[in-house]
Scaffold this motif. Structure first.
Motif, PDB file in Angstrom:
ATOM      1  N   ASN A   1      41.138 -36.897 -93.235  1.00 51.34           N
ATOM      2  CA  ASN A   1      40.975 -36.425 -91.870  1.00 51.34           C
ATOM      3  C   ASN A   1      40.091 -37.424 -91.130  1.00 51.34           C
ATOM      4  OD1 ASN A   1      40.750 -35.060 -89.509  1.00 51.34           O
ATOM      5  ND2 ASN A   1      39.676 -33.281 -90.360  1.00 51.34           N
ATOM      6  N   PHE A   2      40.728 -38.164 -90.216  1.00 51.87           N
ATOM      7  CA  PHE A   2      39.978 -39.188 -89.481  1.00 51.87           C
ATOM      8  C   PHE A   2      39.622 -38.720 -88.067  1.00 51.87           C
ATOM      9  CE2 PHE A   2      42.266 -41.633 -92.686  1.00 51.87           C
ATOM     10  CZ  PHE A   2      41.249 -42.410 -93.199  1.00 51.87           C
ATOM     11  N   ALA A   3      39.363 -37.473 -87.911  1.00 53.44           N
ATOM     12  CA  ALA A   3      38.986 -36.987 -86.580  1.00 53.44           C
ATOM     13  C   ALA A   3      37.666 -37.636 -86.153  1.00 53.44           C
ATOM     14  CB  ALA A   3      38.851 -35.477 -86.607  1.00 53.44           C
ATOM     15  N   ALA A   4      37.642 -38.126 -84.953  1.00 49.09           N
ATOM     16  CA  ALA A   4      36.428 -38.781 -84.449  1.00 49.09           C
ATOM     17  C   ALA A   4      35.427 -37.733 -84.006  1.00 49.09           C
ATOM     18  CB  ALA A   4      36.788 -39.697 -83.275  1.00 49.09           C
ATOM     19  N   PRO A   5      34.190 -38.093 -84.031  1.00 48.46           N
ATOM     20  CA  PRO A   5      33.169 -37.135 -83.576  1.00 48.46           C
ATOM     21  C   PRO A   5      33.423 -36.766 -82.124  1.00 48.46           C
ATOM     22  CG  PRO A   5      32.174 -38.972 -84.752  1.00 48.46           C
ATOM     23  CD  PRO A   5      33.594 -39.333 -84.544  1.00 48.46           C
ATOM     24  N   GLU A   6      32.918 -35.630 -81.788  1.00 51.31           N
ATOM     25  CA  GLU A   6      33.118 -35.120 -80.438  1.00 51.31           C
ATOM     26  C   GLU A   6      32.509 -36.096 -79.420  1.00 51.31           C
ATOM     27  OE1 GLU A   6      32.262 -31.089 -77.837  1.00 51.31           O
ATOM     28  OE2 GLU A   6      31.632 -31.222 -79.920  1.00 51.31           O
ATOM     29  N   GLY A   7      33.309 -36.402 -78.370  1.00 49.78           N
ATOM     30  CA  GLY A   7      32.843 -37.301 -77.321  1.00 49.78           C
ATOM     31  C   GLY A   7      33.235 -38.747 -77.519  1.00 49.78           C
ATOM     32  N   THR A   8      33.866 -39.065 -78.710  1.00 51.12           N
ATOM     33  CA  THR A   8      34.255 -40.448 -78.994  1.00 51.12           C
ATOM     34  C   THR A   8      35.623 -40.728 -78.420  1.00 51.12           C
ATOM     35  OG1 THR A   8      33.007 -40.357 -81.055  1.00 51.12           O
ATOM     36  CG2 THR A   8      34.623 -42.149 -80.830  1.00 51.12           C
ATOM     37  N   GLN A   9      35.843 -41.911 -77.845  1.00 52.04           N
ATOM     38  CA  GLN A   9      37.125 -42.304 -77.279  1.00 52.04           C
ATOM     39  C   GLN A   9      37.978 -42.893 -78.388  1.00 52.04           C
ATOM     40  OE1 GLN A   9      38.179 -41.830 -74.172  1.00 52.04           O
ATOM     41  NE2 GLN A   9      36.246 -40.856 -73.580  1.00 52.04           N
ATOM     42  N   VAL A  10      39.234 -42.387 -78.561  1.00 49.82           N
ATOM     43  CA  VAL A  10      40.146 -42.852 -79.624  1.00 49.82           C
ATOM     44  C   VAL A  10      41.343 -43.510 -78.979  1.00 49.82           C
ATOM     45  CG1 VAL A  10      41.558 -42.168 -81.581  1.00 49.82           C
ATOM     46  CG2 VAL A  10      39.403 -40.978 -81.121  1.00 49.82           C
ATOM     47  N   ASP A  11      41.729 -44.699 -79.517  1.00 48.47           N
ATOM     48  CA  ASP A  11      42.888 -45.396 -79.020  1.00 48.47           C
ATOM     49  C   ASP A  11      44.142 -44.632 -79.402  1.00 48.47           C
ATOM     50  OD1 ASP A  11      45.187 -47.569 -79.580  1.00 48.47           O
ATOM     51  OD2 ASP A  11      43.845 -48.275 -77.944  1.00 48.47           O
ATOM     52  N   ALA A  12      44.934 -44.251 -78.419  1.00 57.82           N
ATOM     53  CA  ALA A  12      46.122 -43.426 -78.675  1.00 57.82           C
ATOM     54  C   ALA A  12      47.131 -44.168 -79.520  1.00 57.82           C
ATOM     55  CB  ALA A  12      46.754 -42.987 -77.346  1.00 57.82           C
ATOM     56  N   GLY A  13      47.312 -45.471 -79.335  1.00 57.00           N
ATOM     57  CA  GLY A  13      48.293 -46.235 -80.109  1.00 57.00           C
ATOM     58  C   GLY A  13      47.918 -46.313 -81.570  1.00 57.00           C
ATOM     59  N   ARG A  14      46.633 -46.572 -81.822  1.00 58.08           N
ATOM     60  CA  ARG A  14      46.194 -46.637 -83.225  1.00 58.08           C
ATOM     61  C   ARG A  14      46.262 -45.267 -83.902  1.00 58.08           C
ATOM     62  NH1 ARG A  14      44.254 -51.080 -85.231  1.00 58.08           N
ATOM     63  NH2 ARG A  14      43.774 -52.868 -83.892  1.00 58.08           N
ATOM     64  N   MET A  15      45.971 -44.229 -83.123  1.00 55.06           N
ATOM     65  CA  MET A  15      46.060 -42.885 -83.707  1.00 55.06           C
ATOM     66  C   MET A  15      47.484 -42.571 -84.104  1.00 55.06           C
ATOM     67  SD  MET A  15      44.252 -40.439 -84.631  1.00 55.06           S
ATOM     68  CE  MET A  15      44.610 -38.830 -85.301  1.00 55.06           C
ATOM     69  N   GLU A  16      48.460 -42.986 -83.280  1.00 55.64           N
ATOM     70  CA  GLU A  16      49.876 -42.752 -83.598  1.00 55.64           C
ATOM     71  C   GLU A  16      50.266 -43.529 -84.844  1.00 55.64           C
ATOM     72  OE1 GLU A  16      54.319 -43.189 -81.589  1.00 55.64           O
ATOM     73  OE2 GLU A  16      52.526 -43.791 -80.457  1.00 55.64           O
ATOM     74  N   LEU A  17      49.757 -44.817 -84.912  1.00 49.33           N
ATOM     75  CA  LEU A  17      50.055 -45.639 -86.083  1.00 49.33           C
ATOM     76  C   LEU A  17      49.478 -45.011 -87.344  1.00 49.33           C
ATOM     77  CD1 LEU A  17      51.196 -48.276 -87.254  1.00 49.33           C
ATOM     78  CD2 LEU A  17      48.966 -49.341 -86.734  1.00 49.33           C
ATOM     79  N   HIS A  18      48.277 -44.491 -87.227  1.00 47.61           N
ATOM     80  CA  HIS A  18      47.636 -43.838 -88.372  1.00 47.61           C
ATOM     81  C   HIS A  18      48.454 -42.633 -88.833  1.00 47.61           C
ATOM     82  CE1 HIS A  18      44.688 -41.842 -90.869  1.00 47.61           C
ATOM     83  NE2 HIS A  18      44.797 -40.756 -90.077  1.00 47.61           N
ATOM     84  N   SER A  19      48.928 -41.824 -87.888  1.00 48.57           N
ATOM     85  CA  SER A  19      49.701 -40.632 -88.241  1.00 48.57           C
ATOM     86  C   SER A  19      50.993 -41.011 -88.941  1.00 48.57           C
ATOM     87  CB  SER A  19      50.004 -39.815 -86.968  1.00 48.57           C
ATOM     88  OG  SER A  19      48.806 -39.371 -86.369  1.00 48.57           O
ATOM     89  N   LYS A  20      51.641 -42.092 -88.447  1.00 46.25           N
ATOM     90  CA  LYS A  20      52.875 -42.537 -89.105  1.00 46.25           C
ATOM     91  C   LYS A  20      52.607 -43.022 -90.531  1.00 46.25           C
ATOM     92  CE  LYS A  20      55.391 -43.912 -84.913  1.00 46.25           C
ATOM     93  NZ  LYS A  20      56.035 -45.062 -84.205  1.00 46.25           N
TER      94      LYS A  20
END
Length: 384
Positions: A343-362
């Motif tokens: 589970n790589f959920a970022a701490p609350e208030g952290t900005q996450v790159d949407a493209g990298r998050m999609e790549l991670h999920s794939k």
């Protein structure tokens, strides 16, 4: 020792080897306990052929048991006439008592020895040797035919006169009448006839009696031969019927045992405790052990009196095996034993790159679909 034909000599005190290979010692006190415990109102011991594993027709019953020291006798009652004839004709020349042990399941009187049934054996030798051959009592029915003494005495006089008269006549021809009279006086010959009966009357009476007796004897012989042939035919037919019935019963019993063993083995497969290819072997292994809970004193009849027989122990062992195969349907989650996804959920208030998050999920999804794939290899595989 008792020799009354109405009693069946079924058992004796001593050490006897049962079909389970164990030696059992029966003291006179044990024998007395068995005799005293028997109560036909509670459970009657039937007279059967062999040692049936399930109920077979009873050809009679034991009214009571008695003993003479360590020798045990049974008093039969309501015996089938044709079965009695077969026993008396030595079709079943051996006898074997089946006994409930004090701790046997199904014992009508737990804690005591108790007669179960009396088995009549043909070629099968009994474990308890030198018992009296079984014989059922029959009525005497004998009739004696003999001539009354006066008629037999008249016949004797007739033959004596003929004998001496012939000898005297021969002597007359050889030595003359005077010398023959000195040897065999005529008055002596006549005295024999007068002392018994008239020659002709005695001869006729004897001939009539002799012919009558011969006729009656021949008639009896012919009737006895015909009766014997009919009885022999009936006994043969009865023996064939019993043999066919026992064969059919054994076939039904074997089929039932095989079906039960197959059902048990299938249950082990379904539970994942054995592999499907092992099912057939387990069935044959279960059938290789004869099941029985009653002690029978006969050699090789397939019944062993044990509290824990081999099939039950084998079933308990197999039933306690741990699962080897899990046939339940599994999801892609961690229930199939694979590691739980990170589970790589970022701490609350952290900005996450949407493209990298999609790549991670794939990449995580690719790992789930291809177990054992390293994370970086999964990233590359999905275009990272």
């Amino acid at each position: 020792m008792k020799t009354n034909a109405a009693l069946l000599h079924v058992f004796r005190a001593g050490t006897h080897t049962a079909t389970d290979g164990k030696a059992y010692e029966f003291s006179e006190a044990d024998v007395a306990d068995m005799v005293d415990s028997y109560d036909p109102k509670v459970s009657r011991a039937p007279l059967v052929v062999g040692h049936p594993k399930i109920d077979d027709p009873a050809f009679g019953w034991a009214a009571e048991f008695s003993r003479d020291g360590g020798e045990v006798f049974a008093t039969p009652e309501a015996v089938d006439p044709q079965f009695a004839e077969m026993v008396n004709a030595q079709r079943f020349s051996n006898i074997s008592l089946s006994v409930y042990l004090p701790e046997s399941p199904g014992n009508p009187k737990p804690g005591h020895f108790y007669p179960r049934h009396i088995g009549f054996l043909g070629a099968q030798p009994p474990a308890v040797k030198n018992l009296q051959r079984p014989q059922f009592a029959e009525g005497d029915g004998a009739v004696a035919f003999s001539m009354p003494m006066p008629r037999r005495l008249s016949s004797l006089g007739y033959y004596l006169k003929r004998l001496f008269q012939g000898t005297r006549d021969d002597a007359i021809e050889r030595v003359g009448a005077e010398k023959a009279e000195q040897l065999i006086p005529q008055w002596c010959i006549d005295g024999i006839a007068e002392a018994t009966a008239d020659d002709d009357q005695a001869h006729a009476a004897f001939a009539e009696a002799n012919n009558t007796e011969q006729t009656m004897s021949q008639d009896k012989t012919n009737a006895a031969a015909a009766d014997f042939a009919e009885r022999e035919s009936q006994l043969t037919a009865r023996a064939t019927e019993i043999e066919q019935r026992e064969k059919a019963l054994k076939e039904r019993e074997d089929a039932a045992r095989r079906a039960d063993a197959a059902e048990f083995a299938e249950g082990l497969v379904q539970a994942g405790k054995v592999l499907p290819r092992q099912k057939a072997g387990i069935v044959e292994l279960l059938l290789a052990f004869p099941a029985g809970t009653v002690l029978n004193f006969a050699e090789g009849d397939g019944q062993a009196a044990t509290d824990h027989d081999a099939p039950e122990l084998l079933r308990a062992f197999l039933d306690d095996l741990p699962k080897r195969v899990d046939f339940a349907e599994k999801s892609a989650g961690h229930d199939n034993g694979a590691p739980a996804p990170a589970n790589f959920a970022a701490p609350e208030g952290t900005q996450v790159d949407a493209g990298r998050m999609e790549l991670h999920s794939k990449a995580v999804a690719y790992q789930a679909a291809h177990p054992g794939t390293a994370y970086m290899a999964a990233v590359k595989a999905v275009g990272g």
